[in-house]
Write an enzyme that holds these catalytic residues in place. Structure first.
Site, short mmCIF file in Angstrom:
data_model
loop_
_atom_site.label_atom_id
_atom_site.label_comp_id
_atom_site.label_asym_id
_atom_site.label_seq_id
_atom_site.Cartn_x
_atom_site.Cartn_y
_atom_site.Cartn_z
N LEU A 148 -49.00 45.80 -35.22
CA LEU A 148 -48.44 46.96 -35.91
C LEU A 148 -49.23 47.32 -37.16
CD1 LEU A 148 -46.65 46.17 -38.69
CD2 LEU A 148 -45.04 45.38 -37.00
N CYS B 2 -53.83 42.45 -44.52
CA CYS B 2 -54.31 41.96 -43.22
C CYS B 2 -55.83 41.92 -43.11
CB CYS B 2 -53.73 42.80 -42.10
SG CYS B 2 -51.93 42.78 -42.11
N LEU C 236 -63.42 55.81 -38.79
CA LEU C 236 -64.75 56.14 -39.32
C LEU C 236 -64.61 57.00 -40.58
CD1 LEU C 236 -67.15 56.93 -36.32
CD2 LEU C 236 -67.10 54.90 -37.78
N LYS D 48 -56.20 38.88 -31.75
CA LYS D 48 -55.72 39.46 -33.00
C LYS D 48 -56.81 39.51 -34.07
CE LYS D 48 -53.23 40.87 -36.25
NZ LYS D 48 -52.08 41.68 -36.47
N THR E 52 -49.19 34.45 -43.28
CA THR E 52 -50.31 33.50 -43.34
C THR E 52 -51.32 34.05 -44.36
OG1 THR E 52 -51.28 34.65 -41.44
CG2 THR E 52 -50.13 32.59 -40.98
N GLY F 66 -58.21 47.66 -47.51
CA GLY F 66 -57.49 46.68 -48.32
C GLY F 66 -56.25 46.28 -47.55
#
Ligand code: UGA
Length: 439
Positions: free
Chosen positions: A150, A264, A254, A208, A85, A261
Site C-alpha cells: 500500500l 519506507c 519519473l 517487497k 521495522t 522520503g
C-alpha cells in the site's frame, strides 16, 4: 473468519478496517493504549483519505474492535503481524525487535491450526526464522509471509483492490493449508481476478524490498538526469515525458524534484543493502548506495538554489515553505525531504515559515524551532522566496496573480514540478526548478 491484526499503525489499522469491510470479524491489537482507544472511538490517528469513514463503518458493523491485550487475539483463525521495522539507530539494518516480540507474545495465545501471517517489511530470512519460533512453541500452527504494497494516500484503495497478492508459504501440505486460509481471507479480492504469486518465504520477502528498491532507483534515475539537465540546459520534465512514452519505461515515478522520503523507501533500500552485506552479496546492491546519494543530494541542491535566488545569502531572508509531509495526502513527516530543506534553510540563517494542509501538528511536535502557519498566504507574507516542496493540490492550484500580492519578491522554487511554469512566469514570477531552465 475471525482475524486478529497485531500492530495498528498505518499498515495494521488500514488492514484491520479493510478486513472487517470484507466481512470478517476483526480484533486489532495495539500496545499503545491511547492509540487503541482513538481507533476504537472511530478517529483516525493519521491523515489518510477514506480511512476514517472505513473505520467508522467497520466499527458500526460490529465486526471491528480494538484492544491492547494480546489475549484478545486468542481464537482467531488468522493473525496478521503488521508492526513496524524501522531503521536501526546509526546502522542501515532494519530493527526487528517489534516483529520478534509481537510474534513471540502471539505464540502465548496461538493454537494449532491457526495461521500467523507476516505483513511487515523484513530482511530476507526473517520468515524462516519466525516460522521455527512459531512451530517450535505451538506445533501445528503455521506461518505465511504476505507482503503489503500500500501507498500512503491510497492505502484503503490499495488494501481493498491490490494489484497483486503475494503468498510466501511453507513447503508441503502446510503450504496448501496456509494458502487455503489466505484465499478464504482474501476471497473477495481473489474473485476480482487479482493476480496471485504463490511462492516460498524468501521470494515473498524479497518481492517487497525489490519493488521498493526499483521505485527508489527510478526516482533517483530521473533525478540524476535532472543534474545533467542543469549542466546542459536541457529540460528534465520534457525528458521524462519523452522517455515515459516508451511503455517499457513508463512515465510513473519519473517525477524529478526533491526525491523520495517517508517511512519506507529510504529505510528499505538501506536495510536491503545491509542484508546483502550479511549474505556476502553486497556487490549486487552497491548501486543502491548511489541511489541514496543522488536522493540526498537533491535536498542540498534545493538549499543552494534557494540561496541563489536570495542573491547569494540566506541570512535574514524570509522564506515560505509550502508543504512538509513527505508526499501529498499524508501527514507523515518521517524522513520528509521538504522538512529537511526547511530545517537546513533555517539553520543557515533564513526565517522560515512552513505550512502543510495536514502535517502542521506533526511539525510543531517534532520541529518546534520552525514557525508553522495555517495558510500559504500567511507563510508567503513578505517572503523573499516561496518554495513548493510537497505537491498538495491546494498549492498546485494557487493563483499566481493573487499570490503575487502577498510576497516581497515574486520568486518561486518548484521542488516538485507541481506548478505551471508559463502561468507563473506570465504573472511576473521568476520560476526555478531542479533540472529545468529558469523561467
Ligand atoms: C512506498 C511504495 O510506493 C509502496 O508500494 C509500498 O507499499 C510502501 O512504500 C511501503 O513499503 O509500505 P509510500 O512510502 O507511501 O509507498 O510512498 P511513494 O508513493 O512510493 O512515494 C515515496 C516518495 O517518493 C515520496 O517522497 C514521493 O514524493 C517521492 N516520489 C515519488 C518522487 O520523488 N518522484 C516520483 O516520481 C514519485
Amino acid at each position: 473468519m475471525d482475524i486478529s491484526v497485531i500492530g495498528c499503525g498505518y499498515l495494521g489499522a488500514v488492514h484491520a478496517a479493510s478486513m472487517a469491510q470484507l466481512g470478517h470479524d476483526v480484533v486489532g491489537i495495539e500496545v499503545d493504549v491511547p492509540k487503541a482507544e482513538l481507533l476504537a472511538s472511530g478517529t483516525a490517528p493519521f491523515h489518510e483519505p477514506g480511512f476514517e469513514t472505513l473505520l467508522k463503518d467497520s466499527l458500526a458493523s460490529g465486526r471491528l474492535r480494538f484492544s491492547s491485550d494480546m489475549a484478545d487475539a486468542a481464537g482467531s483463525q488468522v493473525h496478521f503481524v503488521c508492526v513496524g521495522t524501522p531503521q536501526k539507530r546509526g546502522e542501515y539494518a532494519a530493527d526487528l525487535r517489534y516483529v520478534e516480540s509481537a510474534t513471540e507474545s502471539l505464540t502465548d495465545v496461538l493454537a494449532p491450526g491457526e495461521l500467523v501471517v507476516g505483513k511487515s517489511t523484513v530482511p530476507v530470512g526473517t520468515a524462516a526464522r519466525l516460522a521455527e519460533l512459531v512451530t517450535g512453541k505451538v506445533p501445528g500452527a503455521l506461518l505465511a509471509w504476505n507482503p503489503e504494497f500500500l501507498r500512503e494516500g491510497f492505502a484503503v484503495q490499495d488494501t481493498l483492490h491490490p494489484d497483486r497478492l503475494v503468498y510466501g508459504l511453507p513447503a508441503g501440505t502446510d503450504g496448501d493449508t496456509a494458502r487455503a486460509l489466505l484465499d478464504e481471507v482474501y476471497a473477495t479480492i481473489v474473485a476480482d481476478g487479482t493476480p496471485q504469486v504463490v511462492t516460498d518465504y524468501a521470494t515473498a520477502e524479497m518481492v517487497k524490498t525489490a519493488a521498493n528498491s526499483f521505485l527508489a532507483t527510478k526516482i533517483s534515475f530521473i533525478n540524476a538526469m535532472a543534474e545533467l539537465c542543469e549542466a546542459t540546459g536541457a529540460d528534465v520534465k520534457q525528458l521524462a515525458d519523452a522517455i515515459g512514452y516508451d511503455d517499457r519505461i513508463g512515465r510513473k515515478f519519473l517525477n524529478a524534484g526533491l526525491g523520495f522520503g517517508g517511512g519506507c523507501l529510504p529505510k528499505d533500500i538501506r536495510a536491503f543493502m545491509a542484508r546483502a552485506g550479511e549474505l556476502g552479496a553486497d556487490q549486487a546492491l552497491t548501486f543502491l548506495r548511489e541511489v541514496d546519494n543522488i536522493n540526498m543530494r537533491r535536498r542540498i541542491r534545493m538549499v543552494e538554489l534557494a540561496r541563489e535566488v536570495c542573491d547569494g545569502s540566506l541570512l535574514g531572508k524570509r522564506i515560505a515553505v509550502l508543504g512538509a509531509a513527505f508526499k501529498p495526502d499524508s501527514d507523515d513527516i518521517r524522513d520528509s525531504p521538504a522538512l529537511n530543506v526547511a530545517a537546513q534553510l533555517q539553520l543557515q540563517g533564513a526565517t522560515v515559515r512552513v505550512t502543510d494542509p495536514a502535517a502542521n501538528e506533526n511539525i510543531r511536535r517534532s520541529w518546534p524551532q520552525l514557525e508553522v502557519v495555517e495558510t500559504a498566504e500567511e507563510a508567503a507574507h513578505r517572503a523573499d522566496a516561496v518554495l513548493v516542496l510537497t505537491e498538495w493540490k491546494q498549492f498546485r492550484e494557487l493563483d499566481p496573480v493573487a499570490f503575487g500580492q502577498v510576497v516581497a519578491r515574486k520568486a518561486v522554487l518548484d521542488g516538485r514540478q507541481a506548478l505551471d511554469r508559463d502561468t507563473w512566469v506570465a504573472a511576473g514570477w521568476s520560476y526555478r526548478a531542479l533540472g529545468r531552465r529558469a523561467g
